[in-house]
Design an enzyme around this catalytic site. Structure first.
Site, PDB file in Angstrom:
ATOM      1  N   THR A  53       0.332  -1.466  -0.196  1.00  0.00           N
ATOM      2  CA  THR A  53      -0.090   0.111   0.113  1.00  0.00           C
ATOM      3  C   THR A  53       0.882   1.553  -0.251  1.00  0.00           C
ATOM      4  O   THR A  53       0.600   2.304  -0.914  1.00  0.00           O
ATOM      5  CB  THR A  53      -1.023   0.151   1.164  1.00  0.00           C
ATOM      6  N   SER A  80       1.888  -8.255  -0.479  1.00  0.00           N
ATOM      7  CA  SER A  80       2.615  -8.827  -0.459  1.00  0.00           C
ATOM      8  C   SER A  80       2.479 -10.190   0.392  1.00  0.00           C
ATOM      9  O   SER A  80       3.008 -10.739   0.799  1.00  0.00           O
ATOM     10  CB  SER A  80       3.000  -7.626   1.921  1.00  0.00           C
ATOM     11  N   THR A  94       1.420  -4.201   4.163  1.00  0.00           N
ATOM     12  CA  THR A  94       1.260  -4.289   5.288  1.00  0.00           C
ATOM     13  C   THR A  94       0.897  -6.127   5.901  1.00  0.00           C
ATOM     14  O   THR A  94       0.724  -6.541   7.477  1.00  0.00           O
ATOM     15  CB  THR A  94       0.889  -3.380   6.120  1.00  0.00           C
ATOM     16  N   ASP A  95       0.313  -6.729   4.709  1.00  0.00           N
ATOM     17  CA  ASP A  95       0.000  -7.698   5.575  1.00  0.00           C
ATOM     18  C   ASP A  95       0.360  -9.183   5.972  1.00  0.00           C
ATOM     19  O   ASP A  95      -0.008  -9.711   7.046  1.00  0.00           O
ATOM     20  CB  ASP A  95      -1.553  -8.172   3.859  1.00  0.00           C
TER      21      ASP A  95
HETATM   22  N1  ASP Z   1      -2.699  -3.900   2.372  1.00  0.00           N
HETATM   23  C1  ASP Z   1      -2.129  -4.240   2.125  1.00  0.00           C
HETATM   24  C2  ASP Z   1      -0.776  -2.916   2.649  1.00  0.00           C
HETATM   25  O1  ASP Z   1      -1.050  -2.685   3.364  1.00  0.00           O
HETATM   26  C3  ASP Z   1      -0.956  -4.439   1.116  1.00  0.00           C
HETATM   27  C4  ASP Z   1      -0.434  -5.175   0.819  1.00  0.00           C
HETATM   28  O2  ASP Z   1      -0.142  -6.147   2.579  1.00  0.00           O
HETATM   29  O3  ASP Z   1       0.855  -5.404   0.449  1.00  0.00           O
HETATM   30  O4  ASP Z   1       0.165  -2.920   1.787  1.00  0.00           O
END
Ligand code: ASP
Length: 340
Positions: A19, A63, A95-96
């Site tokens: 993200t 991720s 973050t995932d």
């Molecule tokens: N929602 C996710 C983020 O916070 C997408 C990911 O993990 O790439 O980046």
């Protein structure tokens, strides 16, 4: 570059996507990765006063689609960058899966320089995007000698978390990251890094080659659940982690297949509660922690299932010794201290 800038620490920044690097090209189509590492860095003029930055994009993926080999190659590359003079490194990613990738990096990181992982909960083009502030705090941390010797740290929302405790605990909040049971190890405040606790580092693993990564299944116990997935996993994985109920408990009908699986492959017993150590000497009923550990399961200590899976994967991938998994957990869980 003027003389003052030439004296600043050198920080390597590598981006993997997520993200923090996403924008929404057309309204209603959803966000996807589009921003490079150098664009990210250039969008934050304040970085120029903190460090010289060598930025590069390594991948541009959500991720959820990162793989072991990519992260291990990145660790090796960043170690080389530190040998060549970088005083710290930052990885930006989604973050995932950050709680897992950061722990993986931590387990192999064999340098004193800080390695910091960060990302964002809001896309780069949203109002109140948190990516720039997170990257600024991450570089501030990576550039600070106080952060050296602490392995991999996760910096989000001005909090500094140890890779081994950090957990994504909310789907959308900018304060999504927490370290259940221990709290963050520090904060970035007024442009300074403040630490309040330290985790003792353990011997890093050799970086295994991307092809030789063991396959480890993670199973979570659920009320009245059957053993179909366990029995399938026992025949097809190199190791199994189970998140048991409470202090590390299973239904009676799980005991026999679980102990049979532990004769074939390493089986680690964790807890689905999300905080605290697996028990070892409290209960003695069928399905209790004492029965399972006595039957050969390896205690996960206070590592949750996601982290225990990463540790078991590395332990099996780096050694053929039958006891390597048990030793890896004994060494890393028993030696885990939080010294204020
Ligand atoms: N929602 C996710 C983020 O916070 C997408 C990911 O993990 O790439 O980046």
């Amino acid at each position: 570059m003027d003389n003052k800038q030439a004296e600043l620490p050198l920080v390597s920044v590598r981006s993997l996507g997520g993200t923090v690097a996403m924008t929404t090209a057309e309204p209603g189509r959803g966000a996807s990765p589009s921003v490079s590492a150098s664009d990210l860095v250039e969008s934050i003029p304040a970085l120029q006063g903190i460090a010289r930055i060598d930025a590069a994009s390594v991948a541009a993926v959500p991720s959820a689609s990162l793989e072991f080999g990519q992260l291990l190659d990145l660790a090796a590359e960043l170690e080389r960058a530190c040998v060549a003079g970088a005083t710290g490194a930052v990885v930006t990613q989604g973050t995932d899966t950050m709680e897992e990738t950061a722990f993986l990096l931590d387990l192999v990181w064999d340098r004193p320089e800080p390695l910091v992982v960060t990302g964002a909960m809001r896309t780069a083009d949203s109002v109140g995007a948190d990516g720039p502030a997170n990257l600024l705090a991450a570089v501030t941390t990576a550039a600070d000698p106080l952060a050296a010797g602490r392995g991999c740290l996760v910096v989000m929302n001005d909090e500094i978390h140890a890779a081994r405790t950090v957990h994504k605990a909310h789907t959308a909040s900018v304060a999504a990251f927490a370290s259940p049971g221990t709290g963050p190890v520090g904060r970035v405040q007024e442009g300074r890094v403040l630490f309040q606790s330290t985790f003792r580092r353990t011997e890093p693993f050799e970086i295994p080659s991307g092809n030789g990564i063991a396959r480890v299944a993670l199973l979570r116990l659920a009320f009245a659940g059957d053993t179909v997935l366990l029995e399938a996993a026992a025949g097809s994985y190199d190791g199994i982690v189970i998140e048991g109920m409470g202090g590390g408990h299973v239904p009676t009908w799980w005991v026999e297949p679980l102990l049979a699986a532990a004769q074939q492959v390493p089986v680690v017993l964790g807890s689905r509660t999300g905080a605290g150590h697996v028990l070892s000497r409290t209960y003695g009923y069928p399905g209790s922690e004492q029965q399972l550990l006595g039957g050969g399961l390896i205690p996960a200590g206070d590592l949750d299932g996601l982290k225990a899976r990463i540790l078991l994967t590395l332990a099996i991938s780096t050694s053929n010794d039958r006891d390597s998994a048990r030793k890896a957990f004994e060494q890393r869980v028993a030696s885990r201290t939080n010294t204020p």
